[in-house]
Design a protein around this motif. Structure first.
Motif, PDB file in Angstrom:
ATOM      1  N   GLY A 126      19.962 -19.593  13.749  1.00 44.66           N
ATOM      2  CA  GLY A 126      18.699 -18.853  13.810  1.00 44.66           C
ATOM      3  C   GLY A 126      18.941 -17.380  14.052  1.00 44.66           C
ATOM      4  N   SER A 128      18.821 -14.700  11.007  1.00 51.01           N
ATOM      5  CA  SER A 128      18.062 -13.830  10.089  1.00 51.01           C
ATOM      6  C   SER A 128      16.559 -13.988  10.238  1.00 51.01           C
ATOM      7  CB  SER A 128      18.435 -14.147   8.643  1.00 51.01           C
ATOM      8  OG  SER A 128      19.813 -14.079   8.473  1.00 51.01           O
ATOM      9  N   GLU A 129      15.881 -12.885   9.969  1.00 55.78           N
ATOM     10  CA  GLU A 129      14.413 -12.859   9.959  1.00 55.78           C
ATOM     11  C   GLU A 129      13.978 -12.146   8.680  1.00 55.78           C
ATOM     12  OE1 GLU A 129      13.066 -11.025  13.560  1.00 55.78           O
ATOM     13  OE2 GLU A 129      14.031 -12.560  14.821  1.00 55.78           O
ATOM     14  N   LEU A 139      16.211  -7.506  14.840  1.00 59.59           N
ATOM     15  CA  LEU A 139      15.371  -8.708  14.862  1.00 59.59           C
ATOM     16  C   LEU A 139      14.200  -8.561  15.852  1.00 59.59           C
ATOM     17  CD1 LEU A 139      16.024 -10.554  17.627  1.00 59.59           C
ATOM     18  CD2 LEU A 139      18.097 -11.038  16.380  1.00 59.59           C
ATOM     19  N   THR A 141      12.010 -11.431  16.873  1.00 59.14           N
ATOM     20  CA  THR A 141      11.592 -12.616  17.646  1.00 59.14           C
ATOM     21  C   THR A 141      11.740 -12.308  19.140  1.00 59.14           C
ATOM     22  OG1 THR A 141      12.163 -14.128  15.885  1.00 59.14           O
ATOM     23  CG2 THR A 141      12.147 -15.058  18.095  1.00 59.14           C
ATOM     24  N   LYS A 156      12.217 -17.175  12.099  1.00 56.59           N
ATOM     25  CA  LYS A 156      13.570 -17.101  11.528  1.00 56.59           C
ATOM     26  C   LYS A 156      13.468 -17.526  10.078  1.00 56.59           C
ATOM     27  CE  LYS A 156      15.483 -15.589  15.077  1.00 56.59           C
ATOM     28  NZ  LYS A 156      16.223 -14.316  15.083  1.00 56.59           N
ATOM     29  N   THR A 159      17.183 -20.546   7.413  1.00 55.54           N
ATOM     30  CA  THR A 159      17.984 -21.399   8.300  1.00 55.54           C
ATOM     31  C   THR A 159      18.552 -22.578   7.504  1.00 55.54           C
ATOM     32  OG1 THR A 159      16.528 -20.783  10.094  1.00 55.54           O
ATOM     33  CG2 THR A 159      17.971 -22.685  10.473  1.00 55.54           C
ATOM     34  N   LEU A 170      19.518 -19.857  18.532  1.00 56.11           N
ATOM     35  CA  LEU A 170      18.484 -18.834  18.352  1.00 56.11           C
ATOM     36  C   LEU A 170      18.903 -17.505  18.971  1.00 56.11           C
ATOM     37  CD1 LEU A 170      15.414 -18.158  17.711  1.00 56.11           C
ATOM     38  CD2 LEU A 170      14.979 -18.793  20.087  1.00 56.11           C
ATOM     39  N   ASP A 212      12.189 -21.738   6.658  1.00 56.84           N
ATOM     40  CA  ASP A 212      11.594 -20.742   7.556  1.00 56.84           C
ATOM     41  C   ASP A 212      11.252 -21.510   8.826  1.00 56.84           C
ATOM     42  OD1 ASP A 212      11.356 -18.152   6.338  1.00 56.84           O
ATOM     43  OD2 ASP A 212       9.957 -19.050   4.896  1.00 56.84           O
TER      44      ASP A 212
END
Ligand SMILES: Cc1cc2nc3c(=O)[nH]c(=O)nc-3n(C[C@H](O)[C@H](O)[C@H](O)COP(=O)(O)OP(=O)(O)OC[C@H]3O[C@@H](n4cnc5c(N)ncnc54)[C@H](O)[C@@H]3O)c2cc1C
Length: 388
Positions: A126, A128-129, A139, A141, A156, A159, A170, A212
Motif C-alpha cells: 500500500g 502508491s496513490e 502521499l 493518506t 491506495k 495494489t 500501508l 484501488d
C-alpha cells in the motif's frame, strides 16, 4: 566475484525443480507469464510453505532456515522458470517479512513471521496513490492518532493482489507539519477492519490483479505500526531495493521465452526452421546473451544483499535491464508471429499458447511498476555514478 553456486544451492535448485516438475505433471496448474504477481493459489502457497521455501532467510526461531539471498534467488528463479502461481506469498516473502524482521517489535516478529512462513499471510503493498507514484513522499493518506488507534483516511492504488490479500503494508502520513518524507509511518493492517473497501482495476490485458483500496475512518490499532513513527519513508526506500532486485524483473515472462525458443525451432518457413534464418538466429542469439547478462545482474544484486550492503544501485540497474529484456522479448515474439501475434489462448490459431499478446501488453507496465525506468536511471546517475 565468484558466481559459481555452492553444493547446497545446487541441491536446493534440484529440489525446487523436481517439486515444480511434479506439480506441472500432476496438472495442478499451468505455467503462466506473470504468475509471480497474478497467479493466486492458496494451496500452492501452502505446498511451497511445507517445503520450507518461504522466509528461507529468516532466523530459525521464526520458522526460517537462515539461508542467504542467493539461495532465495535460486528458489525464485525456478518458480519463475516454471511460471508457478506464487503471487500470494511473493510480497511477504520478498520484502514485508524482511521489514518486520528489521524494524518490527518482538511481538510482531513472533506473530507475523511464522504465519508468513506457513503460507497464511498474504500482504499487499500500500504505497502508491492516485497522485503519489514516483514521488511517493507526497502521499496524502492520513493516519491521525486517537486514543488507542490511528484513524486512517485515504486511497491506495495499483495494489497488486488487492482482491486476495489479508493484510496491507500501508504507508500513511502521521506528521502533517514535517517535511513530506519525514512524516510517513509504516503499518501492517488487517484487511478485514471496518471501513476498508477494495475495487478491482482491470488493466490493458483484461487482468484484475490490481486494486484501488479505500480507507474510510478505519480504526487501525497502534500495535500495527511497524518500527518508529514517521520513519516509514526510510523503510520503503530499503524495501524497494529488494522489490527491484528480484529475478521477477527478468523472468516474469519465462514461459513465453521458452515457447519462443521452441517456436523458432519447430516452425518452418519455405521448408526451413525459422531458427535457420540468419536474421532470426541473430535476434535469438542476442536475446540469449541479454538474458544471461540480466541473470548475472540479478545474482550480483543478491550477492550485495548477502554482503549486508543496501543494493540500491545494483537493484535499480538490474530492474532497468530486466524490464528492457522483457519488453524486447515480447516485441520479438509479436514480430515473429505477425498477424497471429494478437491471438489469445482461446483462439484455435493462437501460437505459443497466446502468451505473446499478454506479455506484449503487460510489459508496458513493467517499466512503471516498482519504480519507473526514468526514475531508476536518475538513481543510477546520482547514487551510482555520482552525477549531479
Ligand atoms: C502493473 C503495476 C503494478 C503495481 N503494483 C503496485 C503495488 O502493488 N503497490 C503499489 O503501491 N504500487 C504499485 N504500482 C504503482 C507503481 O509503483 C507506480 O505506477 C510507479 O511508482 C509510477 O508512479 P505513477 O504511476 O504515479 O507515475 P508518475 O510518477 O506520475 O510518472 C509518470 C511518468 O513521469 C516520469 N517521471 C516521474 N518522475 C520523474 C522524475 N523525477 N524524473 C524523470 N521522469 C519522471 C515517470 O518515469 C513516468 O514515465 C503498480 C504499477 C503497475 C503499473
Amino acid at each position: 566475484m565468484d558466481f559459481s553456486f555452492t553444493a547446497g544451492q545446487e541441491a536446493l535448485r534440484r529440489d525446487v525443480r523436481s517439486f515444480l516438475e511434479d506439480e506441472v505433471r500432476a496438472g495442478r496448474w499451468k505455467p503462466q507469464c506473470d504468475a509471480w504477481i497474478q497467479g493466486f493459489d492458496p494451496s500452492f502457497t501452502k505446498r511451497v510453505a511445507s517445503r520450507g521455501w518461504i522466509g528461507l532467510m529468516w532466523p530459525k526461531e521464526y520458522g526460517g532456515h537462515e539461508r542467504g539471498f542467493v539461495d532465495r534467488l535460486v528458489v525464485t528463479e525456478e518458480m519463475l522458470r516454471y511460471g508457478a502461481p506464487a503471487a500470494l506469498h511473493w510480497f511477504a516473502d520478498r520484502q514485508i517479512g524482511g521489514s518486520i524482521l528489521r524494524f518490527g517489535s518482538d511481538a510482531q516478529k513472533n506473530e507475523f513471521l511464522p504465519r508468513i512462513v506457513r503460507g497464511e499471510i498474504y500482504v499487499g503493498l500500500g504505497m502508491s496513490e492516485p497522485e503519489a507514484g514516483s514521488d511517493l513522499a507526497s502521499l496524502k493518506t492520513r493516519a491521525e492518532e486517537q486514543d488507542d488507534c490511528f484513524i486512517v483516511n485515504g486511497q491506495k492504488t495499483w495494489t497488486s493482489g488487492g482482491s486476495y490479500v489479508n493484510y496491507i503494508d500501508l504507508f500513511a502520513r502521521t506528521d502533517f507539519e514535517a517535511v513530506k518524507h519525514k512524516g510517513i509511518t509504516e503499518f501492517l493492517v488487517p484487511m478485514d477492519l471496518p471501513g476498508i473497501s477494495r475495487i478491482p482495476m482491470t488493466d490493458i490485458t483484461g487482468t484484475e490483479a490490481w486494486n484501488d483500496i479505500f480507507f474510510d475512518n478505519v480504526r487501525v490499532p497502534k500495535e500495527c505500526v511497524i518500527g518508529e513513527r514517521n520513519k516509514g519513508f526510510y523503510h520503503v526506500v530499503e524495501e524497494l531495493a529488494y522489490e527491484r532486485g528480484g529475478m521477477e524483473r527478468l523472468m516474469g515472462n519465462y514461459p513465453l521465452y521458452d515457447a519462443l525458443k521452441r517456436f523458432v525451432r519447430e516452425t518452418k518457413k519455405d521448408g526451413r526452421a525459422l531458427i535457420e534464418d540468419t536474421h532470426v538466429r541473430r535476434l535469438m542469439a542476442e536475446l540469449e546473451v541479454e538474458f544471461e547478462v540480466g541473470r548475472l545482474l540479478m545474482y550480483r544484486a543478491a550477492a550485495v544483499m548477502d554482503e549486508g550492503r543496501p543494493p540500491t544501485v545494483e537493484a535499480s540497474t538490474s530492474k532497468v535491464y530486466g524490464t528492457n529484456f522483457e519488453q524486447r522479448l515480447a516485441n520479438l515474439a509479436m514480430d515473429l508471429l505477425g498477424p497471429y501475434g494478437p491471438l489469445t489462448e482461446d483462439s484455435p490459431l493462437a501460437a505459443m499458447d497466446g502468451l505473446a499478446v499478454h506479455s506484449y501488453l503487460a510489459s508496458k507496465g513493467y517499466s512503471l511498476q516498482a519504480g519507473s525506468t526514468e526514475v531508476l536511471k536518475n538513481i543510477i546517475a546520482t547514487r551510482g555514478l555520482g552525477l549531479k
